[in-house]
Every structure is written in structure tokens, then in C-alpha cells.
Write a protein that holds these residues in place. Structure first.
Motif, PDB file in Angstrom:
ATOM      1  N   ARG A  99       0.830  -1.211   0.000  1.00 49.18           N
ATOM      2  CA  ARG A  99       0.000   0.000   0.000  1.00 49.18           C
ATOM      3  C   ARG A  99       0.862   1.258   0.000  1.00 49.18           C
ATOM      4  NH1 ARG A  99      -5.397  -1.290   1.593  1.00 49.18           N
ATOM      5  NH2 ARG A  99      -5.562  -3.346   2.582  1.00 49.18           N
ATOM      6  N   GLN A 100       2.063   1.144   0.537  1.00 49.23           N
ATOM      7  CA  GLN A 100       2.985   2.280   0.585  1.00 49.23           C
ATOM      8  C   GLN A 100       3.752   2.457  -0.728  1.00 49.23           C
ATOM      9  OE1 GLN A 100       3.023  -0.264   2.977  1.00 49.23           O
ATOM     10  NE2 GLN A 100       1.641   0.876   4.329  1.00 49.23           N
ATOM     11  N   GLU A 101       3.370   1.670  -1.759  1.00 48.57           N
ATOM     12  CA  GLU A 101       4.000   1.711  -3.079  1.00 48.57           C
ATOM     13  C   GLU A 101       5.489   1.381  -2.998  1.00 48.57           C
ATOM     14  OE1 GLU A 101       3.030   5.373  -5.046  1.00 48.57           O
ATOM     15  OE2 GLU A 101       0.967   4.724  -5.431  1.00 48.57           O
ATOM     16  N   GLN A 102       5.778   0.329  -2.246  1.00 44.06           N
ATOM     17  CA  GLN A 102       7.141  -0.166  -2.100  1.00 44.06           C
ATOM     18  C   GLN A 102       7.203  -1.601  -2.614  1.00 44.06           C
ATOM     19  OE1 GLN A 102      10.186   1.186  -0.868  1.00 44.06           O
ATOM     20  NE2 GLN A 102      10.938  -0.759  -1.705  1.00 44.06           N
ATOM     21  N   ALA A 103       8.215  -1.890  -3.421  1.00 37.88           N
ATOM     22  CA  ALA A 103       8.420  -3.249  -3.915  1.00 37.88           C
ATOM     23  C   ALA A 103       9.459  -3.952  -3.054  1.00 37.88           C
ATOM     24  CB  ALA A 103       8.870  -3.229  -5.367  1.00 37.88           C
ATOM     25  N   SER A 104       9.218  -5.235  -2.800  1.00 33.53           N
ATOM     26  CA  SER A 104      10.170  -6.058  -2.057  1.00 33.53           C
ATOM     27  C   SER A 104      10.266  -7.415  -2.740  1.00 33.53           C
ATOM     28  CB  SER A 104       9.728  -6.241  -0.602  1.00 33.53           C
ATOM     29  OG  SER A 104       9.710  -5.005   0.087  1.00 33.53           O
ATOM     30  N   TYR A 105      11.490  -7.915  -2.858  1.00 38.42           N
ATOM     31  CA  TYR A 105      11.745  -9.198  -3.504  1.00 38.42           C
ATOM     32  C   TYR A 105      12.304 -10.175  -2.476  1.00 38.42           C
ATOM     33  CZ  TYR A 105      11.136  -6.651  -7.874  1.00 38.42           C
ATOM     34  OH  TYR A 105      10.617  -5.887  -8.892  1.00 38.42           O
ATOM     35  N   PHE A 106      11.937 -11.459  -2.642  1.00 35.98           N
ATOM     36  CA  PHE A 106      12.333 -12.465  -1.660  1.00 35.98           C
ATOM     37  C   PHE A 106      12.746 -13.765  -2.337  1.00 35.98           C
ATOM     38  CE2 PHE A 106       9.024  -9.843   0.330  1.00 35.98           C
ATOM     39  CZ  PHE A 106       9.656  -9.429   1.489  1.00 35.98           C
ATOM     40  N   ASP A 107      13.687 -14.441  -1.700  1.00 36.01           N
ATOM     41  CA  ASP A 107      13.947 -15.853  -1.948  1.00 36.01           C
ATOM     42  C   ASP A 107      13.703 -16.584  -0.642  1.00 36.01           C
ATOM     43  OD1 ASP A 107      14.785 -16.273  -4.712  1.00 36.01           O
ATOM     44  OD2 ASP A 107      16.466 -14.952  -4.219  1.00 36.01           O
ATOM     45  N   ILE A 108      13.151 -17.783  -0.740  1.00 33.30           N
ATOM     46  CA  ILE A 108      12.863 -18.584   0.445  1.00 33.30           C
ATOM     47  C   ILE A 108      13.783 -19.795   0.403  1.00 33.30           C
ATOM     48  CG2 ILE A 108      11.118 -19.878   1.701  1.00 33.30           C
ATOM     49  CD1 ILE A 108      10.053 -17.200  -0.777  1.00 33.30           C
ATOM     50  N   ILE A 109      14.743 -19.827   1.314  1.00 31.66           N
ATOM     51  CA  ILE A 109      15.790 -20.849   1.294  1.00 31.66           C
ATOM     52  C   ILE A 109      15.912 -21.470   2.679  1.00 31.66           C
ATOM     53  CG2 ILE A 109      18.205 -21.338   0.773  1.00 31.66           C
ATOM     54  CD1 ILE A 109      18.267 -18.778  -0.894  1.00 31.66           C
ATOM     55  N   PRO A 110      15.736 -22.778   2.808  1.00 33.55           N
ATOM     56  CA  PRO A 110      15.861 -23.422   4.119  1.00 33.55           C
ATOM     57  C   PRO A 110      17.221 -23.163   4.760  1.00 33.55           C
ATOM     58  CG  PRO A 110      14.891 -24.927   2.527  1.00 33.55           C
ATOM     59  CD  PRO A 110      15.368 -23.732   1.750  1.00 33.55           C
ATOM     60  N   VAL A 111      17.232 -23.148   6.082  1.00 33.32           N
ATOM     61  CA  VAL A 111      18.463 -22.886   6.827  1.00 33.32           C
ATOM     62  C   VAL A 111      19.554 -23.884   6.464  1.00 33.32           C
ATOM     63  CG1 VAL A 111      19.487 -22.868   9.133  1.00 33.32           C
ATOM     64  CG2 VAL A 111      17.268 -21.778   8.750  1.00 33.32           C
ATOM     65  N   CYS A 112      19.194 -25.166   6.335  1.00 35.09           N
ATOM     66  CA  CYS A 112      20.203 -26.190   6.055  1.00 35.09           C
ATOM     67  C   CYS A 112      20.898 -25.942   4.723  1.00 35.09           C
ATOM     68  CB  CYS A 112      19.575 -27.579   6.090  1.00 35.09           C
ATOM     69  SG  CYS A 112      18.304 -27.864   4.841  1.00 35.09           S
ATOM     70  N   ILE A 113      20.158 -25.466   3.723  1.00 41.64           N
ATOM     71  CA  ILE A 113      20.765 -25.187   2.420  1.00 41.64           C
ATOM     72  C   ILE A 113      21.679 -23.970   2.511  1.00 41.64           C
ATOM     73  CG2 ILE A 113      20.273 -24.528   0.033  1.00 41.64           C
ATOM     74  CD1 ILE A 113      17.750 -26.174   0.169  1.00 41.64           C
ATOM     75  N   GLN A 114      21.274 -22.971   3.293  1.00 45.81           N
ATOM     76  CA  GLN A 114      22.143 -21.810   3.485  1.00 45.81           C
ATOM     77  C   GLN A 114      23.439 -22.206   4.179  1.00 45.81           C
ATOM     78  OE1 GLN A 114      20.249 -18.093   4.847  1.00 45.81           O
ATOM     79  NE2 GLN A 114      18.280 -19.147   4.700  1.00 45.81           N
ATOM     80  N   GLN A 115      23.344 -23.117   5.133  1.00 45.28           N
ATOM     81  CA  GLN A 115      24.541 -23.553   5.856  1.00 45.28           C
ATOM     82  C   GLN A 115      25.468 -24.380   4.972  1.00 45.28           C
ATOM     83  OE1 GLN A 115      22.755 -25.546   9.218  1.00 45.28           O
ATOM     84  NE2 GLN A 115      22.643 -23.662  10.430  1.00 45.28           N
ATOM     85  N   GLU A 116      24.883 -25.160   4.056  1.00 37.01           N
ATOM     86  CA  GLU A 116      25.692 -25.970   3.146  1.00 37.01           C
ATOM     87  C   GLU A 116      26.341 -25.128   2.053  1.00 37.01           C
ATOM     88  OE1 GLU A 116      23.071 -28.882   1.581  1.00 37.01           O
ATOM     89  OE2 GLU A 116      22.820 -29.961   3.476  1.00 37.01           O
ATOM     90  N   ASN A 117      25.719 -23.992   1.734  1.00 34.57           N
ATOM     91  CA  ASN A 117      26.204 -23.141   0.643  1.00 34.57           C
ATOM     92  C   ASN A 117      26.487 -21.745   1.194  1.00 34.57           C
ATOM     93  OD1 ASN A 117      25.510 -24.935  -1.941  1.00 34.57           O
ATOM     94  ND2 ASN A 117      23.776 -25.058  -0.539  1.00 34.57           N
ATOM     95  N   ARG A 118      27.663 -21.570   1.734  1.00 35.94           N
ATOM     96  CA  ARG A 118      28.019 -20.316   2.392  1.00 35.94           C
ATOM     97  C   ARG A 118      28.024 -19.130   1.434  1.00 35.94           C
ATOM     98  NH1 ARG A 118      27.293 -20.844   7.814  1.00 35.94           N
ATOM     99  NH2 ARG A 118      28.177 -22.822   8.558  1.00 35.94           N
ATOM    100  N   TRP A 119      28.139 -19.395   0.129  1.00 36.66           N
ATOM    101  CA  TRP A 119      28.160 -18.314  -0.847  1.00 36.66           C
ATOM    102  C   TRP A 119      26.817 -17.591  -0.942  1.00 36.66           C
ATOM    103  CZ3 TRP A 119      24.401 -19.197  -4.403  1.00 36.66           C
ATOM    104  CH2 TRP A 119      23.998 -20.521  -4.606  1.00 36.66           C
ATOM    105  N   ILE A 120      25.737 -18.199  -0.417  1.00 42.33           N
ATOM    106  CA  ILE A 120      24.417 -17.561  -0.495  1.00 42.33           C
ATOM    107  C   ILE A 120      24.416 -16.230   0.247  1.00 42.33           C
ATOM    108  CG2 ILE A 120      22.000 -17.771   0.234  1.00 42.33           C
ATOM    109  CD1 ILE A 120      22.139 -20.728  -0.414  1.00 42.33           C
TER     110      ILE A 120
END
Length: 263
Positions: A99-120
Motif C-alpha cells: 500500500r505504501q507503493e514499495q516493492a520487495s523481492y524475496f527468496d525462500i531458502i531453508p536454513v540447512c541449504i544456506q549452511q551448506e552453501n556459504r556463498w548464499i
């Protein structure tokens, strides 16, 4: 913001996701079809149940007015300590318009995958910069730590379930009831003031007489209408405990509509 610019950001009425999600995914993720009132195509193909949970958060957030899946392709740079060595493409999983005319983008990544791939983590930092420079939009990675806080997650799922099974007569009755209860009240007080009759399934004989009448006590018309008004932003409900008739409800505005439209 002009419509053409919003379309470039992935919010067009004819938006088509840039990715097609296959039936099977890596990391044993199970795709889910998510019905949405805020998406142009009215359904979103979620990559995983965790992405579905993120969509529940966004779908029940009254500040979010549009949701799009796999909306845009953006480039970000990678560099060594001397200079830029390459540009890579990335398509985020979800974007929202508020409603505030703001755009937001997201990726949804499980914690375990983030921990396995530190480059994220490094990529996330680069994407934050890229989205801000390109669209003046924010970017974030969501995971179980932010999505599965209880009882909030359970409550949001309950709100979504009831809010999209509401009837306009119930909404109108609840809006009228709100005029007779304090601004700070409870679901039960609104239920008592609305005094909505239960739904019933009626079966008739051939001569038109009633053969059987089953009252659907499991259908809570007032509760569903209250949940709809929460999603619409007209009411705010306490999410710190499991939702119940005793849950605290407050108005977000002093002006109460008396029509039953559930747009």
C-alpha cells in the motif's frame, strides 16, 4: 508509480512467471499450488512447502496488495580483489507491492541449504544492492527462523483458511456489530453482537416439506468474517497466543464500513 514501470518490476496484470516449476525439485522439495487473491494469475506454483508458508504470511498481510512469483531477471556482479570478473542472472522467487507503493523481492531458502552453501550470504548482499539500484526495492532471504515463529505461523494459516471462506452477509453483520462494541474488544464479543444464525443444510421431500435439516455448527460465520476484516486491514487481532473466541481484536480506523463487500 506508472503502470508500465510496475509491469517491468513484475506487477503487471498479465504477468507470467519467468520460471516453470517442475514436479520434482532438488533437496527433496515438494512443489505446491497456492491459491492467491493477490496474484495476477490467482495461483502461484510454490517451489516448496516453505515457500507456501512465506506466501501465507504475504497473503494475510493487509499492507501487501500484489504478489508475483518469479517476477524479474536481474544481474549482479561478482568480483575478485582486483575487479569484476563476471555478471550472473538471478530470478527471485517472490515479489510484493505494498500500500505504501514499495516493492520487495524475496527468496525462500531453508536454513540447512544456506549452511551448506556459504556463498548464499555473499550473493544476498550483492542482490540487495542490485535490487535497490535497479528498482529502489528491497531484497531479503526468508527461512524457517523468520517464518515458523509460533503461534504466529499457525495463526496466520488459520486466518487465511477462514478469511477466504467468508460470505458478504456475515461481513456486513460484523461491520454493524463493530458499531456497538468497544474499539478494543474480543472475537466473542463481536460474535455475540452480530448474532449470526448458523448455516444449515436443508433437504426437502418431493412435496416440498423438510426431510432433514443439519445445522453446520462447525462453520463459524462471524469468526470467518472477522478474519477477513483482519486481512483487509480493518481489524487487528492479537497473534501472541492461539486464536480463540477470547482473542483480543481492535479497530485500525474509527470509520467502520457498513456494506458487505468483500472485494
Amino acid at each position: 508509480m506508472k503502470q508500465s514501470v510496475r509491469e517491468l518490476m513484475g506487477f503487471g496484470d498479465d504477468h507470467v512467471p519467468l520460471l516453470k516449476i517442475a514436479k520434482s525439485q532438488k533437496h527433496q522439495q515438494m512443489p505446491v499450488t497456492f491459491p492467491s487473491r493477490k496474484a495476477a494469475q490467482k495461483t502461484i506454483r510454490a517451489r516448496s512447502p516453505l515457500m507456501r508458508d512465506a506466501l501465507i504470511h504475504l497473503e494475510t498481510n493487509p499492507d501487501v496488495v500484489r504478489i508475483a512469483a518469479y517476477p524479474v531477471r536481474i544481474q549482479y556482479e561478482i568480483a575478485d580483489r582486483y575487479s569484476v570478473i563476471a555478471s550472473l542472472d538471478h530470478i527471485p522467487q517472490v515479489d510484493v507491492w505494498t500500500r505504501q507503493e514499495q516493492a520487495s523481492y524475496f527468496d525462500i531458502i531453508p536454513v540447512c541449504i544456506q549452511q551448506e552453501n556459504r556463498w548464499i550470504a555473499s550473493r544476498t548482499s550483492k542482490l540487495k544492492k542490485a535490487f535497490w539500484e535497479e528498482y529502489r526495492a528491497t531484497y531479503a532471504v526468508l527461512d524457517e527462523n523468520s517464518l515458523h515463529i509460533q503461534p504466529r505461523m499457525m495463526n496466520l494459516a488459520t486466518i487465511r483458511y477462514h478469511a477466504y471462506r467468508v460470505d458478504e452477509a456475515a461481513v456486513m453483520a460484523v461491520r454493524r456489530a463493530l458499531l456497538s462494541v468497544p474499539a478494543q474488544t474480543t472475537v466473542q464479543a463481536i460474535t455475540d453482537a452480530a448474532a449470526l444464525p448458523d448455516r444449515a443444510h436443508v433437504f426437502y421431500n418431493e412435496d416440498g416439506s423438510v426431510a432433514q435439516c443439519r445445522v453446520l455448527t462447525e462453520v463459524k460465520r462471524t469468526f470467518s468474517a472477522v478474519m477477513w476484516l483482519v486481512v483487509e486491514g480493518e481489524l487487528k487481532i492479537d497473534l501472541s497466543g492461539p486464536l480463540s473466541p477470547l482473542s483480543a481484536v481492535s479497530r485500525t480506523t474509527s470509520q467502520i464500513r457498513t456494506d458487505g463487500r468483500a472485494a
